[in-house]
Design a protein around this motif. Structure first.
Motif, PDB file in Angstrom:
ATOM      1  N   ASP A 177      -3.877  93.078  48.710  1.00  0.00           N
ATOM      2  CA  ASP A 177      -2.768  92.551  47.910  1.00  0.00           C
ATOM      3  C   ASP A 177      -2.291  91.178  48.358  1.00  0.00           C
ATOM      4  N   ALA A 181       5.128  90.483  45.366  1.00  0.00           N
ATOM      5  CA  ALA A 181       4.006  91.346  45.736  1.00  0.00           C
ATOM      6  C   ALA A 181       3.336  90.834  47.016  1.00  0.00           C
ATOM      7  N   ARG A 232       6.852  87.577  40.396  1.00  0.00           N
ATOM      8  CA  ARG A 232       6.164  88.853  40.638  1.00  0.00           C
ATOM      9  C   ARG A 232       5.082  88.698  41.705  1.00  0.00           C
TER      10      ARG A 232
END
Length: 97
Positions: free
Chosen positions: A7, A85, A81
């Motif tokens: 991620d 993240a 976003r």
């Protein structure tokens, strides 16, 4: 269990871009001179870093017209976003173990 590295956003990961995104995430708009001074980098380096963020759709820029015009940057919704993240992925990575 997922790999915490999966991620990490490769666009945001470089330290100068991460620092710029952190500033933008905590402001409504930030101008070029402020970012340059805050990050302590050259005009050309800042332009290069911001161009990468703009290309990714994470940041928008506007240039005021007229004498002494200044470029202003804003984080986009997708940039917010992605930044959130990325920060969460970093948190998971450093607490991994």
């Amino acid at each position: 269990m997922t790999n915490p590295l999966d991620d990490i956003d490769p666009v945001i990961q470089p330290p100068k871009r991460l620092a710029a995104m952190a500033v933008l995430a905590h402001s409504t708009a930030t101008d070029f001179p402020f970012l340059k001074n805050h990050l302590q980098i050259s005009d050309s380096d800042l332009s290069k870093q911001m161009a990468a963020l703009i290309t990714a759709g994470y940041v928008t820029s506007t240039r005021a017209r007229g004498r002494g015009s200044v470029t202003t940057y804003r984080i986009t919704k997708s940039g917010r976003r992605a930044f959130d993240a990325h920060v969460e992925a970093l948190r998971r990575l450093v607490s991994f173990g």
